[in-house]
Design an enzyme around this catalytic site. Structure first.
Site, mmCIF file in Angstrom:
data_model
loop_
_atom_site.group_PDB
_atom_site.id
_atom_site.type_symbol
_atom_site.label_atom_id
_atom_site.label_comp_id
_atom_site.label_asym_id
_atom_site.label_seq_id
_atom_site.Cartn_x
_atom_site.Cartn_y
_atom_site.Cartn_z
ATOM 1 N N GLU A 90 1.307 18.415 -2.809
ATOM 2 C CA GLU A 90 0.720 19.119 -4.525
ATOM 3 C C GLU A 90 0.100 19.219 -5.034
ATOM 4 O O GLU A 90 -0.638 19.702 -6.199
ATOM 5 C CB GLU A 90 0.365 17.541 -4.964
ATOM 6 C CG GLU A 90 1.040 15.938 -4.424
ATOM 7 C CD GLU A 90 1.405 15.342 -2.608
ATOM 8 O OE1 GLU A 90 1.169 15.994 -1.938
ATOM 9 O OE2 GLU A 90 2.419 14.436 -3.034
ATOM 10 N N THR A 114 7.358 16.112 -0.729
ATOM 11 C CA THR A 114 6.705 15.632 -0.207
ATOM 12 C C THR A 114 7.321 15.699 1.378
ATOM 13 O O THR A 114 8.907 15.282 0.880
ATOM 14 C CB THR A 114 5.792 14.504 -0.633
ATOM 15 O OG1 THR A 114 6.509 13.119 -0.074
ATOM 16 C CG2 THR A 114 5.210 15.119 -1.915
ATOM 17 N N TRP A 141 -15.531 2.369 9.910
ATOM 18 C CA TRP A 141 -14.386 3.011 9.819
ATOM 19 C C TRP A 141 -14.334 4.063 10.781
ATOM 20 O O TRP A 141 -16.338 5.246 11.388
ATOM 21 C CB TRP A 141 -14.480 3.966 8.800
ATOM 22 C CG TRP A 141 -13.819 3.179 7.613
ATOM 23 C CD1 TRP A 141 -13.668 2.053 7.855
ATOM 24 C CD2 TRP A 141 -13.216 4.075 6.188
ATOM 25 N NE1 TRP A 141 -12.775 1.711 6.555
ATOM 26 C CE2 TRP A 141 -12.546 2.678 5.810
ATOM 27 C CE3 TRP A 141 -13.850 5.068 5.685
ATOM 28 C CZ2 TRP A 141 -12.472 2.971 4.320
ATOM 29 C CZ3 TRP A 141 -13.378 4.933 3.998
ATOM 30 C CH2 TRP A 141 -12.579 3.749 3.486
ATOM 31 N N LYS A 153 -9.553 1.438 11.361
ATOM 32 C CA LYS A 153 -11.168 0.225 10.963
ATOM 33 C C LYS A 153 -11.493 -0.731 12.564
ATOM 34 O O LYS A 153 -10.560 -1.654 13.230
ATOM 35 C CB LYS A 153 -10.383 -0.369 9.918
ATOM 36 C CG LYS A 153 -10.321 0.380 8.371
ATOM 37 C CD LYS A 153 -9.538 -0.366 7.419
ATOM 38 C CE LYS A 153 -9.139 1.050 6.743
ATOM 39 N NZ LYS A 153 -7.374 0.570 6.647
#
Ligand code: AMP
Length: 540
Positions: free
Chosen positions: A333, A188, A445, A440
């Site tokens: 992944e 990653t 949000w 936030k």
């Protein structure tokens, strides 16, 4: 009681893909940009022959089943040969992202225990800097011919790839083994902590590549010529180097030349019909094409993923240039693409604005991948297109754990992606944000992706990024960064009033900063962590 099926139990191995292409589509072309400039042209049959030579050469270097071979390389034919030679002989192909910090590169080479590393001439200085810190690497093989071998002072055991394989036989019997064995590993490119290794099995890659050929995914066939701009050093170029030979599609590899002009030229000269890459690549391409008043003669489709594709760009490709955009989602992944936008006849019949909005979402899960969104307590949220929560995935090509990882990342058999998404009643998933990028504000949000999408629709805006900045009253407030198109003079007030009509009032950013360019990471994504580091102070 269940009855056993009576089918042969032949393993799904990558060597099978190569030999299939060599025998069924032996004359189909692979075209590759050499790192030193010119185009190189050969066929799948030639590729298989050189891969077998490389497999013999790797055994000659005392590598065995399970050995790990690293690569620091562009998308080119030698890298392709390595993909098959290494995995096909039971070794593990470790594709390294050259744009990682050298310390991270050293970390992953040592962590994966690479014994040999293949590298392009571009990366000779990088190899010079890291070689002394990679004690397990017994040979550094430069992916070139003798005439272009770089001088690398102080690094022992530097070999020339073409010489290495020229000395090896092209007769090699690919071994049979368990399809669950490791074929490749990719780390990653996380911005915090050490990179983590996703170890792909042969089975995962073959099934994923098969599904990549589907009409609803990349629609590959011998009539297609596909140009993966998405790098082979990250998530196997979305498995296109495996899918194209399965389908017998022509494969066009761009090497290091990824600017708009070079890509356009290659698309035209090689009659490319489909391409794949991250949005930043397409922004550069479309700018070049627009500025020079060009048209695409053969390009019909472009697959986009890695970060959200702005709707304005989808509309431009589709309406102005007749190129359909397929918007997919996946992560290191998930081996490659896990969801993809595709259209039913009813959806195709919608207004163009509605169609573009639909393609702006990340699409339906590809067969083999289950998706759901969950709330913070882990409860599955309704598929209503508005309940947002963390996206969870599971399937045959989703990791079950990280390489040498101590703790399983899975939650009740599902992989938590760290992405915030919605899924609607038709199964269409939309990424709202990365958990760490969502803003936030006052307990609500704001999706940074939606804000960026809205800003990109302004004709003077080339690129936009939004981060949350600490605010004493609202917790966080959005700060927008804009890169103007060449020659444009748009100012903050105009951007803000443009946004006011397009997003909720309280979403409108508190400030706009104009930059010459945005920081883009090794996989072509905007590095919001860098923006946060430099600009993420406190709004007053
Ligand atoms: P990586 O493993 O480096 O390829 O990063 C995977 C992450 O990229 C995902 O978890 C998403 O946050 C992001 N990503 C990938 N595809 C998309 C997309 N089409 N739209 C928005 N974000 C995406």
């Amino acid at each position: 009681m269940l009855k056993p099926g009576l089918m042969m139990d032949r393993p799904l191995l990558l060597s099978g893909i190569l030999e299939h292409a060599a025998t069924q589509f032996g004359g189909q072309e692979v075209v590759s940009r050499e790192t030193h400039g010119p185009l190189f042209r050969y066929t799948y049959a030639d590729c298989a022959k050189r891969s077998r030579q490389l497999a013999n050469a790797l055994h000659g270097l005392n590598l065995k089943e399970g050995s790990v071979v690293g690569s620091i390389a562009w998308n080119n034919h030698r890298h392709l040969e390595a993909y098959y030679a290494v995995s096909g002989s039971g070794m593990v192909m470790h594709t390294c992202n050259p744009r990682l910090h050298p310390q991270q590169l050293i970390y992953i080479i040592n962590h994966a225990e690479d014994e040999v590393v293949l590298f392009d001439i571009t990366f000779a200085p990088l190899v010079k800097g890291i070689a002394a810190h990679c004690p397990k690497v017994r040979a550094w093989v430069c992916l070139t011919e003798r005439a272009h071998m770089p001088e690398i002072e102080g690094v022992a055991h530097v070999l020339c790839y073409d010489e290495l394989i020229a000395a090896a036989s092209d007769v090699f019997e690919w071994p049979d083994f368990d399809e669950r064995s490791a074929a490749a590993i990719c780390y990653t490119s996380g911005t915090t902590g050490n990179p983590k290794g996703a170890m792909y099995s042969h089975r995962a890659i073959v099934i994923n590549a098969l599904s990549g050929c589907l009409p609803s995914v990349l629609n590959l066939s011998p009539e297609q010529a596909i140009l993966p701009v998405v790098p082979m050093f990250h998530i196997n170029a979305w498995c296109i180097p495996y899918a194209a030979p399965i389908a017998g599609a022509k494969l066009v590899l761009p090497g290091p030349k990824l600017d708009g002009a070079s890509l356009y030229e290659l698309m035209e000269s090689e009659k490319v019909t489909i391409s794949a890459g991250v949005p930043t690549i397409w922004m550069a391409l479309i700018q070049h094409v627009e500025q020079n008043k060009l048209r695409f003669s053969t390009m019909k489709c472009t697959a986009v993923g890695g970060s959200a594709m702005p709707t304005a760009l989808i509309a431009k490709f589709n309406d102005d240039f007749g190129v359909e955009v397929r918007h997919g989602w996946g992560m290191t992944e998930t081996t490659a693409v896990a969801t993809m936008s595709s259209m039913t006849p009813n959806e195709r019949a919608m207004s163009s604005a509605d169609r573009h909005a639909l393609v702006g979402k990340q699409g339906r899960s590809v067969f083999g991948v289950d998706i759901k969104v969950v709330d913070e307590a882990g409860h599955t949220l309704p598929r209503d297109g508005s309940s947002q929560g963390e996206l969870m995935v599971r399937g045959q090509w989703i990791i079950s754990g990280y390489y040498k990882g101590e703790q399983s990342p899975l939650v009740n058999g599902w992989f938590p992606t760290g992405d915030i998404a919605t899924i609607d009643a038709q199964g269409v998933m939309q990424i709202r944000d990365r958990t760490k990028d969502v803003i936030k504000t006052g307990g609500e949000w704001i999706s940074s992706i939606d804000l960026e999408n809205a800003a990109i629709a302004h004709p003077a805006v080339a690129m936009a990024a939004v981060i949350g900045v600490k605010h004493p009253k609202w917790d966080e407030r959005p700060l927008m960064f804009v890169v103007r198109k060449p020659g444009q003079t748009v100012e903050k007030e105009e951007i803000l009033s443009f946004l006011e009509g397009r997003v909720a009032k309280w979403w409108v950013p508190d400030d706009v900063i104009f930059l010459e360019s945005l920081p883009v990471g090794g996989t072509g994504k905007v590095q919001k962590a860098d923006l946060r580091k430099t600009y993420g102070g406190v709004f007053s």
